[in-house]
Write a protein that holds these residues in place. Structure first.
Motif, short mmCIF file in Angstrom:
data_model
loop_
_atom_site.label_atom_id
_atom_site.label_comp_id
_atom_site.label_asym_id
_atom_site.label_seq_id
_atom_site.Cartn_x
_atom_site.Cartn_y
_atom_site.Cartn_z
N LYS A 1 90.37 27.12 49.44
CA LYS A 1 89.97 27.66 48.13
C LYS A 1 88.51 27.33 47.83
CE LYS A 1 93.60 29.87 46.67
NZ LYS A 1 93.56 31.33 46.46
N HIS A 2 88.06 26.13 48.20
CA HIS A 2 86.64 25.80 48.05
C HIS A 2 85.79 26.77 48.88
CE1 HIS A 2 87.83 22.09 46.07
NE2 HIS A 2 86.57 21.68 45.99
N ALA A 3 86.24 27.08 50.09
CA ALA A 3 85.49 27.99 50.96
C ALA A 3 85.40 29.39 50.34
CB ALA A 3 86.14 28.06 52.33
N ILE A 4 86.50 29.87 49.76
CA ILE A 4 86.49 31.17 49.11
C ILE A 4 85.48 31.19 47.97
CG2 ILE A 4 87.85 32.79 47.71
CD1 ILE A 4 90.33 31.72 49.31
N GLN A 5 85.43 30.11 47.21
CA GLN A 5 84.49 30.03 46.11
C GLN A 5 83.04 30.18 46.59
OE1 GLN A 5 85.23 29.83 42.92
NE2 GLN A 5 83.16 29.58 42.13
N GLY A 6 82.70 29.45 47.63
CA GLY A 6 81.34 29.55 48.17
C GLY A 6 81.04 30.92 48.73
N PHE A 7 81.98 31.47 49.45
CA PHE A 7 81.82 32.83 50.01
C PHE A 7 81.60 33.84 48.91
CE2 PHE A 7 84.25 36.78 50.89
CZ PHE A 7 83.42 37.34 51.86
N ASN A 8 82.41 33.77 47.86
CA ASN A 8 82.33 34.75 46.79
C ASN A 8 81.02 34.64 46.02
OD1 ASN A 8 83.93 36.85 45.28
ND2 ASN A 8 83.47 35.47 43.58
N GLU A 9 80.56 33.43 45.77
CA GLU A 9 79.28 33.25 45.07
C GLU A 9 78.12 33.84 45.87
OE1 GLU A 9 80.27 29.18 42.53
OE2 GLU A 9 79.16 29.06 44.40
N ALA A 10 78.11 33.55 47.18
CA ALA A 10 77.04 34.09 48.03
C ALA A 10 77.08 35.60 48.06
CB ALA A 10 77.17 33.52 49.44
N LEU A 11 78.28 36.16 48.20
CA LEU A 11 78.43 37.62 48.24
C LEU A 11 77.97 38.25 46.93
CD1 LEU A 11 79.48 40.28 49.41
CD2 LEU A 11 81.76 39.64 48.61
N ARG A 12 78.33 37.65 45.82
CA ARG A 12 77.93 38.20 44.53
C ARG A 12 76.41 38.26 44.41
NH1 ARG A 12 77.17 36.77 38.99
NH2 ARG A 12 78.09 38.35 37.62
N LEU B 1 75.14 41.25 46.45
CA LEU B 1 75.38 42.54 45.79
C LEU B 1 74.42 42.73 44.60
CD1 LEU B 1 79.28 42.62 45.88
CD2 LEU B 1 77.73 44.07 47.19
N LEU B 2 74.17 41.66 43.86
CA LEU B 2 73.23 41.75 42.75
C LEU B 2 71.82 42.05 43.27
CD1 LEU B 2 74.43 38.75 40.55
CD2 LEU B 2 74.54 41.17 39.93
N ALA B 3 71.47 41.45 44.41
CA ALA B 3 70.13 41.65 44.96
C ALA B 3 69.88 43.10 45.33
CB ALA B 3 69.92 40.75 46.18
N GLU B 4 70.91 43.81 45.80
CA GLU B 4 70.71 45.21 46.17
C GLU B 4 71.10 46.16 45.04
OE1 GLU B 4 72.98 46.12 49.66
OE2 GLU B 4 74.83 46.49 48.53
N ARG B 5 71.33 45.58 43.84
CA ARG B 5 71.68 46.37 42.65
C ARG B 5 72.89 47.26 42.90
NH1 ARG B 5 67.65 45.74 38.93
NH2 ARG B 5 65.63 45.01 39.72
N VAL C 1 82.27 41.98 42.42
CA VAL C 1 83.24 40.97 42.83
C VAL C 1 83.39 39.97 41.70
CG1 VAL C 1 82.81 41.21 45.30
CG2 VAL C 1 81.48 39.55 43.99
N THR C 2 84.60 39.56 41.45
CA THR C 2 84.88 38.56 40.43
C THR C 2 86.01 37.69 40.91
OG1 THR C 2 85.34 38.23 38.06
CG2 THR C 2 86.52 40.01 39.17
N MET C 3 86.14 36.49 40.33
CA MET C 3 87.15 35.55 40.78
C MET C 3 87.95 35.05 39.59
SD MET C 3 86.50 32.53 43.54
CE MET C 3 87.84 31.62 44.30
N PRO D 1 84.87 43.64 35.70
CA PRO D 1 84.48 42.86 36.88
C PRO D 1 83.04 42.34 36.86
CG PRO D 1 84.35 45.19 37.39
CD PRO D 1 84.87 45.09 35.98
N ARG D 2 82.27 42.65 35.82
CA ARG D 2 80.89 42.18 35.80
C ARG D 2 80.81 40.68 35.54
NH1 ARG D 2 77.01 46.18 35.50
NH2 ARG D 2 77.83 48.30 35.25
N ARG D 3 81.83 40.12 34.95
CA ARG D 3 81.86 38.68 34.71
C ARG D 3 82.17 37.96 36.02
NH1 ARG D 3 85.54 36.22 29.95
NH2 ARG D 3 85.78 34.10 30.75
N ARG D 4 81.44 36.89 36.29
CA ARG D 4 81.54 36.25 37.62
C ARG D 4 82.90 35.62 37.88
NH1 ARG D 4 80.23 30.94 38.69
NH2 ARG D 4 78.96 31.58 40.46
#
Length: 339
Positions: A161-172, A175-179, A184-186, A231-234
């Motif tokens: 679950k810790h790994a999913i958290q880190g993966f999801n934050e990086a992915l978010r 996605l924000l960087a490319e607008r 993705v939300t958790m 889904p805009r909320r992190r």
């Protein structure tokens, strides 16, 4: 809570044969969406599909081991071929072992990681492969308070679950960087009354149980549907216990270490011994072909809550902020008139 958009949606739910995944799939079906159900257990999958159809939705059960990326990709292809473009993908599937870290075998750690962490990665990548070219779609990661705070007897699950958290934050961030309009939300869950405590491999002397307070799967499903619609909320926190745990871990993690060392082992076991014939779904589904359907609920209905005031508060930040502002303004006005 209705998923955003007027038309019916195509929704994929992993781990849909039981527990939170089952409740989530059923809730989407009740809104007449087209729901693809991914899990290994065919008895549970077929029963979940029947529930969705009776509720007025469309169901497509697909036996899938999410630890195998090729199976997830094949399932995604079939969903788009038979139901249409995927709008929402919800990752729920997991497995675990209840035991002290030194009593979990290396191959079991690997299997738990492949299902619980890489299963989310595989599902997310399959969704992104189809959503990013369309610049549309939502991925909801069903997390846990244990994504931030490890507890005894669940080291492999907490690590995943810790790994999913880190993966999801990086992915978010990417996605924000490319607008991107893919979101993705958790959703961080509390203890939930699911069948996992009857089918997860356990080496505990007494029957495993959720750490109270315990919530029903429908509370979790309500949160997931809200997250899918907003889904805009992190991330979303569900249950007062989740909020309390995460705040305590941020403020005084060392104190929480010692508290959990004293209470965490006993609080995760009932007074009953672990049944000698309890199934274990680590390698094979407990609800496989010819097996029993475990449903969404576990054995703790009598001690589980079907409501979460904190979830309402989490969904209505704006209302609470407005009320707080109005009360503050009223207090200031009263104070000034009495000067």
């Amino acid at each position: 809570m209705t998923v955003s958009g007027s038309r019916d949606q195509v929704v994929v739910v992993t781990g849909a044969s039981g527990g939170i995944g089952r409740a989530v799939a059923r809730a989407f079906g009740a809104q007449h969406h087209r729901v693809a159900l991914l899990a290994r257990g065919e008895a549970g999958l077929n029963a979940a599909a029947d529930e969705i159809r009776r509720a007025g939705g469309t169901a497509l059960p697909i036996p899938t081991d999410v630890a195998d990326h090729s199976q997830v990709e094949a399932a995604a292809d079939r969903v788009e071929r038979e139901l249409g473009p995927i709008d929402t993908w919800v990752n729920v599937a997991f497995t675990s072992v209840f035991a002290r870290a030194w009593d979990i075998r290396p191959e079991e750690f690997r299997r738990i990681t492949e299902v619980t962490y890489l299963g989310y990665v595989h599902g997310t990548l399959a969704a992104l492969k189809r959503m990013r070219p369309r610049d549309s779609g939502t991925v909801v990661q069903v997390g846990s308070a244990l994504a931030y705070r490890g507890i005894p007897l669940q080291s492999a699950y907490c690590g995943s679950k810790h790994a999913i958290q880190g993966f999801n934050e990086a992915l978010r961030c990417e996605l924000l960087a490319e607008r991107s309009k893919v979101h993705v939300t958790m959703v961080q869950m509390p203890a939930v009354n699911t069948p996992q405590f009857s089918w997860v491999l356990s080496r505990l002397p007494r029957h495993a149980q959720p750490v109270p307070p315990i919530y029903q799967p429908e509370v979790a499903a309500e949160a997931v549907l809200h997250a899918a619609a907003h889904p805009r909320r992190r991330e979303y926190w569900v249950g007062g216990s989740t909020v309390g745990t995460l705040i305590a871990n941020a403020v005084a993690p060392g104190v929480l270490d010692r508290y959990l060392a004293k209470t965490g082992i006993k609080s995760q076991q009932t007074k009953q011994p672990t049944p000698a014939d309890q199934p274990a779904n680590l390698w094979q589904p407990a609800d496989g072909r010819g097996g029993d359907d475990f449903g969404a609920h576990g054995e703790f209905d009598s001690t589980s809550s079907s409501r979460s005031p904190q979830l309402w508060a989490s969904r209505h930040h704006g209302v609470l902020a407005a009320c707080g502002g109005a009360l503050t303004a009223a207090a200031l006005t009263l104070w000034r008139t009495r000067r």
